[in-house]
Design a protein around this motif. Structure first.
Motif, PDB file in Angstrom:
ATOM      1  N   HIS A 106      -9.251  -8.214   9.909  1.00  0.00           N
ATOM      2  CA  HIS A 106      -9.232  -6.762   9.686  1.00  0.00           C
ATOM      3  C   HIS A 106     -10.652  -6.205   9.706  1.00  0.00           C
ATOM      4  O   HIS A 106     -10.928  -5.199  10.356  1.00  0.00           O
ATOM      5  N   LEU A 142      -8.319  -2.749  -0.824  1.00  0.00           N
ATOM      6  CA  LEU A 142      -7.276  -3.738  -0.566  1.00  0.00           C
ATOM      7  C   LEU A 142      -7.175  -4.705  -1.748  1.00  0.00           C
ATOM      8  O   LEU A 142      -6.080  -5.021  -2.222  1.00  0.00           O
ATOM      9  N   ILE A 178      -5.776   1.695   6.098  1.00  0.00           N
ATOM     10  CA  ILE A 178      -5.449   0.271   6.036  1.00  0.00           C
ATOM     11  C   ILE A 178      -3.964   0.063   6.312  1.00  0.00           C
ATOM     12  O   ILE A 178      -3.574  -0.860   7.029  1.00  0.00           O
ATOM     13  N   SER A 179      -3.144   0.931   5.772  1.00  0.00           N
ATOM     14  CA  SER A 179      -1.703   0.828   5.973  1.00  0.00           C
ATOM     15  C   SER A 179      -1.326   0.926   7.446  1.00  0.00           C
ATOM     16  O   SER A 179      -0.367   0.291   7.895  1.00  0.00           O
ATOM     17  N   ILE A 222       0.842  -1.199   0.000  1.00  0.00           N
ATOM     18  CA  ILE A 222       0.000   0.000   0.000  1.00  0.00           C
ATOM     19  C   ILE A 222       0.874   1.245   0.000  1.00  0.00           C
ATOM     20  O   ILE A 222       0.620   2.197  -0.755  1.00  0.00           O
ATOM     21  N   ASP A 223       1.912   1.236   0.817  1.00  0.00           N
ATOM     22  CA  ASP A 223       2.813   2.391   0.876  1.00  0.00           C
ATOM     23  C   ASP A 223       3.469   2.652  -0.474  1.00  0.00           C
ATOM     24  O   ASP A 223       3.665   3.803  -0.858  1.00  0.00           O
ATOM     25  N   GLY A 249      -2.094  -3.884   7.401  1.00  0.00           N
ATOM     26  CA  GLY A 249      -1.144  -3.097   6.627  1.00  0.00           C
ATOM     27  C   GLY A 249       0.301  -3.453   6.919  1.00  0.00           C
ATOM     28  O   GLY A 249       1.201  -3.096   6.159  1.00  0.00           O
ATOM     29  N   GLN A 250       0.528  -4.167   8.009  1.00  0.00           N
ATOM     30  CA  GLN A 250       1.885  -4.579   8.385  1.00  0.00           C
ATOM     31  C   GLN A 250       2.220  -5.969   7.848  1.00  0.00           C
ATOM     32  O   GLN A 250       3.347  -6.429   7.969  1.00  0.00           O
ATOM     33  N   ASP A 265     -12.954  -0.697   2.389  1.00  0.00           N
ATOM     34  CA  ASP A 265     -11.617  -1.188   2.741  1.00  0.00           C
ATOM     35  C   ASP A 265     -11.277  -2.415   1.905  1.00  0.00           C
ATOM     36  O   ASP A 265     -10.194  -2.507   1.311  1.00  0.00           O
TER      37      ASP A 265
END
Length: 166
Positions: free
Chosen positions: A44, A64, A23-24, A2-3, A29-30, A60
């Motif tokens: 989530h 995603l 979400i990140s 996402i980043d 997100g991790q 979301d």
């Protein structure tokens, strides 16, 4: 992943960008994108349902899924949207995601007049601040109502779209 999309020069609307940022920052997100499981998606959504309605959680999931679908072509990463697809039956069964409710009410004339009064005030404030041609919000609202178009559709109209004959 996402980043990478957020920092990669992609153009997003305000909503999509905000949802991707949210979400990140969440546990999901991790996660490493290629290791994402249907259970990660469901967890989530369960966490999000604490503060969000099913239609928001659906957003979301949709964004995603978009990230996972776009990543192989955009970044050469071997991701798949399959984890999201496999999570969908559980998400629906647990009512974690849903479509938005149909709206059955129109604003009353008094409500529209209050909205217009606020827009006129905003217009006048812009003129006081020295903005020479502020947005004609009242005209845009009137046109939107008369044409049954959403404001985003109104804002995308081009002169070339006009059919002068009809």
């Amino acid at each position: 992943m996402i980043d990478k999309f957020l920092k990669g020069g992609f153009k997003f609307g305000r909503t999509k960008k905000g949802v991707l940022e949210l979400i990140s920052d969440c546990d999901i997100g991790q996660k490493v994108a290629v290791e994402l499981t249907p259970n990660d998606v469901v967890e989530h959504c369960r966490n999000r349902r604490v503060n969000a309605k099913p239609v928001t959680v659906s957003q979301d999931v949709s964004y995603l899924r978009w990230v996972l679908r776009m990543a192989p072509a955009s970044f050469g990463v071997n991701t798949s949207e399959q984890a999201v697809i496999d999570a969908l039956p559980a998400l629906h069964a647990e009512k974690l995601i849903d479509k938005s409710a149909k709206r059955s009410r129109r604003p009353a004339s008094e409500e529209i007049e209050k909205i217009k009064a606020g827009m006129i005030e905003r217009h006048q404030n812009a003129l006081k601040r020295g903005i020479k041609n502020p947005m004609p919000y009242v005209d845009m609202l009137d046109f939107s109502i008369l044409s049954c178009m959403r404001i985003g559709e109104v804002c995308r109209i081009l002169w070339s779209d006009i059919n002068y004959e009809h």
